[in-house]
Design a protein around this motif. Structure first.
Motif, PDB file in Angstrom:
ATOM      1  N   SER A 379      -4.778  -4.774  -9.012  1.00 19.14           N
ATOM      2  CA  SER A 379      -5.705  -4.004  -8.398  1.00 19.14           C
ATOM      3  C   SER A 379      -6.998  -5.071  -8.146  1.00 19.14           C
ATOM      4  CB  SER A 379      -6.126  -2.661  -8.894  1.00 19.14           C
ATOM      5  OG  SER A 379      -7.160  -2.153  -8.019  1.00 19.14           O
ATOM      6  N   ASP A 380      -6.979  -5.104  -6.735  1.00 18.47           N
ATOM      7  CA  ASP A 380      -8.233  -6.031  -6.399  1.00 18.47           C
ATOM      8  C   ASP A 380      -9.647  -5.254  -6.190  1.00 18.47           C
ATOM      9  OD1 ASP A 380      -6.497  -8.156  -6.040  1.00 18.47           O
ATOM     10  OD2 ASP A 380      -6.034  -7.416  -4.159  1.00 18.47           O
ATOM     11  N   THR A 381      -9.683  -3.986  -6.603  1.00 19.35           N
ATOM     12  CA  THR A 381     -10.842  -2.960  -6.404  1.00 19.35           C
ATOM     13  C   THR A 381     -10.955  -2.396  -7.651  1.00 19.35           C
ATOM     14  OG1 THR A 381      -9.321  -1.018  -5.772  1.00 19.35           O
ATOM     15  CG2 THR A 381     -10.351  -2.587  -3.815  1.00 19.35           C
ATOM     16  N   LYS A 382     -12.544  -1.940  -7.696  1.00 17.37           N
ATOM     17  CA  LYS A 382     -12.783  -1.357  -8.967  1.00 17.37           C
ATOM     18  C   LYS A 382     -11.900   0.018  -9.377  1.00 17.37           C
ATOM     19  CE  LYS A 382     -16.170  -3.822 -10.651  1.00 17.37           C
ATOM     20  NZ  LYS A 382     -16.265  -4.539 -11.957  1.00 17.37           N
ATOM     21  N   ILE A 383     -11.778   0.716  -8.108  1.00 15.98           N
ATOM     22  CA  ILE A 383     -11.068   1.997  -8.276  1.00 15.98           C
ATOM     23  C   ILE A 383      -9.471   1.708  -7.698  1.00 15.98           C
ATOM     24  CG2 ILE A 383     -10.712   4.239  -7.146  1.00 15.98           C
ATOM     25  CD1 ILE A 383     -13.333   4.001  -8.869  1.00 15.98           C
ATOM     26  N   ILE A 384      -8.607   2.336  -8.946  1.00 16.58           N
ATOM     27  CA  ILE A 384      -6.960   1.878  -8.475  1.00 16.58           C
ATOM     28  C   ILE A 384      -6.649   2.822  -7.555  1.00 16.58           C
ATOM     29  CG2 ILE A 384      -4.793   2.159  -9.651  1.00 16.58           C
ATOM     30  CD1 ILE A 384      -6.315   1.459 -12.352  1.00 16.58           C
ATOM     31  N   ASN A 385      -6.182   2.212  -6.411  1.00 13.39           N
ATOM     32  CA  ASN A 385      -5.556   3.025  -5.256  1.00 13.39           C
ATOM     33  C   ASN A 385      -4.303   3.290  -5.277  1.00 13.39           C
ATOM     34  OD1 ASN A 385      -8.302   3.425  -3.798  1.00 13.39           O
ATOM     35  ND2 ASN A 385      -8.280   1.234  -3.736  1.00 13.39           N
ATOM     36  N   GLU A 386      -3.746   4.214  -4.604  1.00 18.03           N
ATOM     37  CA  GLU A 386      -2.324   4.500  -4.407  1.00 18.03           C
ATOM     38  C   GLU A 386      -1.275   3.281  -3.995  1.00 18.03           C
ATOM     39  OE1 GLU A 386      -3.508   5.216  -0.069  1.00 18.03           O
ATOM     40  OE2 GLU A 386      -4.564   5.562  -1.995  1.00 18.03           O
ATOM     41  N   ILE A 387      -1.750   2.331  -3.460  1.00 15.28           N
ATOM     42  CA  ILE A 387      -1.325   1.035  -3.035  1.00 15.28           C
ATOM     43  C   ILE A 387      -0.846   0.186  -4.207  1.00 15.28           C
ATOM     44  CG2 ILE A 387      -3.207  -0.268  -2.815  1.00 15.28           C
ATOM     45  CD1 ILE A 387      -1.477  -1.668  -0.332  1.00 15.28           C
ATOM     46  N   ASP A 388      -2.003   0.478  -5.401  1.00 20.76           N
ATOM     47  CA  ASP A 388      -1.528  -0.180  -6.715  1.00 20.76           C
ATOM     48  C   ASP A 388      -0.802   0.422  -7.577  1.00 20.76           C
ATOM     49  OD1 ASP A 388      -3.965  -1.996  -5.885  1.00 20.76           O
ATOM     50  OD2 ASP A 388      -5.220  -0.259  -6.230  1.00 20.76           O
ATOM     51  N   ILE A 389      -0.311   1.660  -7.298  1.00 16.80           N
ATOM     52  CA  ILE A 389       0.637   2.522  -8.156  1.00 16.80           C
ATOM     53  C   ILE A 389       1.987   2.095  -7.774  1.00 16.80           C
ATOM     54  CG2 ILE A 389       1.415   4.651  -8.912  1.00 16.80           C
ATOM     55  CD1 ILE A 389      -1.467   4.042  -9.813  1.00 16.80           C
ATOM     56  N   ARG A 390       2.816   1.333  -8.478  1.00 18.29           N
ATOM     57  CA  ARG A 390       4.165   1.125  -8.275  1.00 18.29           C
ATOM     58  C   ARG A 390       4.900   1.917  -9.112  1.00 18.29           C
ATOM     59  NH1 ARG A 390       6.334  -3.548  -6.068  1.00 18.29           N
ATOM     60  NH2 ARG A 390       4.569  -3.613  -4.947  1.00 18.29           N
ATOM     61  N   LEU A 391       5.929   2.808  -8.421  1.00 19.54           N
ATOM     62  CA  LEU A 391       6.597   3.680  -9.399  1.00 19.54           C
ATOM     63  C   LEU A 391       7.943   3.497  -9.054  1.00 19.54           C
ATOM     64  CD1 LEU A 391       4.878   7.017  -8.610  1.00 19.54           C
ATOM     65  CD2 LEU A 391       4.732   5.795 -10.392  1.00 19.54           C
ATOM     66  N   GLY A 392       8.998   3.687 -10.120  1.00 23.73           N
ATOM     67  CA  GLY A 392      10.414   3.426  -9.994  1.00 23.73           C
ATOM     68  C   GLY A 392      11.108   4.130  -9.144  1.00 23.73           C
ATOM     69  N   SER A 393      12.521   4.259  -9.366  1.00 23.64           N
ATOM     70  CA  SER A 393      13.257   4.843  -8.699  1.00 23.64           C
ATOM     71  C   SER A 393      13.143   6.366  -8.946  1.00 23.64           C
ATOM     72  CB  SER A 393      14.742   4.749  -8.945  1.00 23.64           C
ATOM     73  OG  SER A 393      15.263   3.370  -8.605  1.00 23.64           O
ATOM     74  N   SER A 394      12.493   7.145  -8.009  1.00 31.01           N
ATOM     75  CA  SER A 394      11.869   8.682  -8.525  1.00 31.01           C
ATOM     76  C   SER A 394      12.202   9.539  -7.578  1.00 31.01           C
ATOM     77  CB  SER A 394      10.245   8.169  -8.541  1.00 31.01           C
ATOM     78  OG  SER A 394       9.834   8.275  -7.376  1.00 31.01           O
ATOM     79  N   GLU A 395      11.959  10.871  -7.844  1.00 32.18           N
ATOM     80  CA  GLU A 395      12.097  11.974  -7.018  1.00 32.18           C
ATOM     81  C   GLU A 395      11.615  11.881  -5.583  1.00 32.18           C
ATOM     82  OE1 GLU A 395      13.055  15.059 -10.511  1.00 32.18           O
ATOM     83  OE2 GLU A 395      11.625  15.668  -9.115  1.00 32.18           O
ATOM     84  N   ILE A 396      10.438  11.151  -5.757  1.00 35.69           N
ATOM     85  CA  ILE A 396       9.351  11.156  -4.317  1.00 35.69           C
ATOM     86  C   ILE A 396       9.775   9.912  -3.623  1.00 35.69           C
ATOM     87  CG2 ILE A 396       7.569  12.670  -5.208  1.00 35.69           C
ATOM     88  CD1 ILE A 396       5.925  10.212  -5.683  1.00 35.69           C
ATOM     89  N   LEU A 397      10.194   8.548  -4.388  1.00 35.98           N
ATOM     90  CA  LEU A 397      10.312   7.504  -3.776  1.00 35.98           C
ATOM     91  C   LEU A 397      12.147   7.211  -3.340  1.00 35.98           C
ATOM     92  CD1 LEU A 397       7.774   5.310  -5.706  1.00 35.98           C
ATOM     93  CD2 LEU A 397       7.600   6.399  -3.615  1.00 35.98           C
ATOM     94  N   SER A 398      12.774   7.597  -4.220  1.00 39.82           N
ATOM     95  CA  SER A 398      14.202   7.280  -3.944  1.00 39.82           C
ATOM     96  C   SER A 398      14.854   7.990  -2.901  1.00 39.82           C
ATOM     97  CB  SER A 398      14.896   7.189  -5.274  1.00 39.82           C
ATOM     98  OG  SER A 398      16.251   7.070  -5.019  1.00 39.82           O
ATOM     99  N   PRO A 399      15.333   7.519  -2.149  1.00 39.26           N
ATOM    100  CA  PRO A 399      16.464   8.120  -0.831  1.00 39.26           C
ATOM    101  C   PRO A 399      17.572   8.464  -1.722  1.00 39.26           C
ATOM    102  CG  PRO A 399      16.623   5.589  -0.682  1.00 39.26           C
ATOM    103  CD  PRO A 399      15.500   5.854  -1.372  1.00 39.26           C
ATOM    104  N   MET A 400      18.049   8.096  -2.938  1.00 38.17           N
ATOM    105  CA  MET A 400      19.223   8.308  -3.520  1.00 38.17           C
ATOM    106  C   MET A 400      19.137   9.590  -4.312  1.00 38.17           C
ATOM    107  SD  MET A 400      20.989   5.660  -2.815  1.00 38.17           S
ATOM    108  CE  MET A 400      22.415   5.553  -3.832  1.00 38.17           C
ATOM    109  N   LYS A 401      17.938  10.444  -4.196  1.00 30.86           N
ATOM    110  CA  LYS A 401      17.637  11.637  -5.223  1.00 30.86           C
ATOM    111  C   LYS A 401      18.751  12.412  -5.232  1.00 30.86           C
ATOM    112  CE  LYS A 401      15.154  15.562  -5.163  1.00 30.86           C
ATOM    113  NZ  LYS A 401      13.986  16.721  -4.499  1.00 30.86           N
ATOM    114  N   LYS A 402      19.382  12.693  -4.064  1.00 29.15           N
ATOM    115  CA  LYS A 402      20.452  13.735  -4.213  1.00 29.15           C
ATOM    116  C   LYS A 402      21.577  13.350  -4.860  1.00 29.15           C
ATOM    117  CE  LYS A 402      23.145  16.884  -0.714  1.00 29.15           C
ATOM    118  NZ  LYS A 402      24.288  16.414  -1.119  1.00 29.15           N
TER     119      LYS A 402
END
Length: 457
Positions: A379-402
């Motif tokens: 992270s380039d900022t003092k506060i960690i933002n959503e752009i800094d959060i890298r999640l794996g294959s997940s229920e909210i990110l993966s198109p393969m959920k189903k």
């Protein structure tokens, strides 16, 4: 050494007009030097702490002083009491020796011998203090108070663990998905028990080849096999009076299950190639992410060993069932990684928090730790933002959920007895190489999945 941890040297001057001996000890580093005149009331001021050296500066001995010395010897170790004596008569020496005093010096002839012996004792005690501080700081890491969480199920697990820590004989079975903190609980139980001063040995049953596992756990005698040039104690012996943590116990083969059961029941073992029984005294803490009830039904895990292990069982909840603990854990990891990497992140943005709360965390706390570590580093900022959060294959990110959910259902329905390499590779592809999630879908541990993949390769 901080002032609070400084060694204390108290000089007690008995009788007036004695030569001051404070100067003998003023060159000693990291001590608190105190010189006082003798009084019967001093007995209440002398602490029972082993971090205090008492030097008596005495002109002559009388019955009242002998009585005082006798009482003070009950509060402090003889090793920490030194007597500088102006009266070198045999009667004085005999009277003090009868009470158990050995550090007796004639003044002024032996004043430098006294100083050197006090310095030597100071160095011994300072080494003990340092060792104790290191030990105490180590133990602090495993206090139950450091297990972060306020969800009811997690609090219940902590309360049970606190109780069983005190009952050092009982075996414990820790259940829960990969990354839920089973090892941390095992260490907390050990280091908060009366076995804390003794070894904590960890053994992952999937990390060692089956052919070597028996020798590792039970030890072997010289000549037991080709490379056995000398005898070697097993981990059950090495953990004497301490605890042994057997992780992934569900992967232990049936033959070794029998031998482990015998060791638990009889509290004895035989080394590989050995004839005599060796007594053992260690607490066994076992853990698995598998369903042992199912393994027992399938005859893949012995029922008698299962019931022996689960005298006390703790089922640690997955992180997705501890939503209220996700942000406190994330903030804890931020502070930890700030220290580790000399960073100064101040926290999470609201959107970053929402992202963490929406995710299902198949890798549980371990995955959360990894995600936060990456964010702190990049992270380039003092506060960690959503752009800094890298999640794996997940229920909210993966198109393969189903497809993943459907695959999991199909595998469960098929009741596959053994996962082969081809199936493991297919599932791994589907989840973009996430071994933790693949292992969960296949119903096996992560180390077991790695073992299957490595065997083919």
């Amino acid at each position: 050494m901080s002032y609070s941890n400084k060694l204390k040297i108290t000089i007690i001057n008995v009788k007036d007009k004695l030569e001051n001996i404070d100067w003998l000890f003023k060159t000693i580093k990291d001590i608190h030097l105190n010189s006082i005149d003798f009084s019967e009331r001093l007995l209440d001021l002398i602490s029972r702490s082993q971090d205090e050296i008492i030097v008596f500066n005495i002109s002559s001995i009388n019955s009242n002083l002998l009585d005082f010395l006798n009482r003070i010897s009950e509060k402090s170790s003889f090793e920490n009491i030194f007597i500088s004596l102006n009266d070198a008569s045999t009667k004085c020496i005999t009277s003090l020796s009868r009470l158990g005093f050995t550090n007796i010096y004639f003044f002024p002839d032996e004043k430098f011998v006294l100083r050197d012996d006090v310095i030597q004792r100071v160095e011994q005690l300072q080494a003990q203090i340092k060792s104790r501080l290191i030990r105490d700081n180590f133990y602090k890491k495993f206090r139950f108070e450091n297990l972060i969480g306020k969800s009811p199920r997690f609090i219940e697990c902590i309360e049970i663990a606190k109780k069983v820590a005190k009952k050092s004989e009982s075996t414990i079975l820790l259940l829960g998905e990969t990354g839920t903190g089973k090892e941390l609980f095992a260490r907390a139980i050990h280091y908060n028990s009366d076995r804390a001063e003794f070894p904590f040995i960890e053994l992952n049953t999937t990390a060692i080849a089956e052919s070597l596992f028996e020798a590792e756990l039970f030890g072997y005698e010289k000549g037991a096999f080709t490379d056995a040039k000398t005898s070697k104690p097993g981990l059950l012996e090495i953990s004497e009076n301490g605890s042994i943590f057997l992780d992934e116990i569900g992967d232990l083969n049936l033959n070794l299950q029998v031998k482990l059961l015998r060791a638990i029941e009889n509290k004895t073992i035989k080394r590989v190639g050995g004839l005599k029984d060796i007594k053992i005294n260690c607490r066994i803490i076992a853990a698995t992410n598998q369903n042992l009830d199912k393994l027992v039904d399938e005859k893949r895990f012995r029922a008698d060993l299962y019931y022996r292990l689960k005298v006390i069982s703790l089922h640690l909840p997955p992180l997705r069932e501890r939503k209220e603990d996700i942000i406190p854990l994330a903030e804890f990891f931020i502070s930890q990684f700030n220290l580790k990497y000399n960073e100064s992140k101040e926290g999470l943005s609201q959107k970053a928090k929402q992202l963490l709360l929406q995710y299902s965390w198949p890798g549980n706390i371990r995955e959360l730790s990894n995600v936060i570590e990456r964010a702190v580093l990049l992270s380039d900022t003092k506060i960690i933002n959503e752009i800094d959060i890298r999640l794996g294959s997940s229920e909210i990110l993966s198109p393969m959920k189903k497809n993943i959910i459907e695959l999991k259902i199909e595998i469960d329905k098929a009741n596959i007895g053994k996962v082969n390499y081809e199936l493991a590779r297919e599932v791994l592809k589907l989840v973009d190489g996430n071994k933790t999630q693949a292992a969960k879908i296949l119903g096996i541990s992560r180390p077991s999945l790695i073992k299957i993949l490595n065997e083919k390769e």
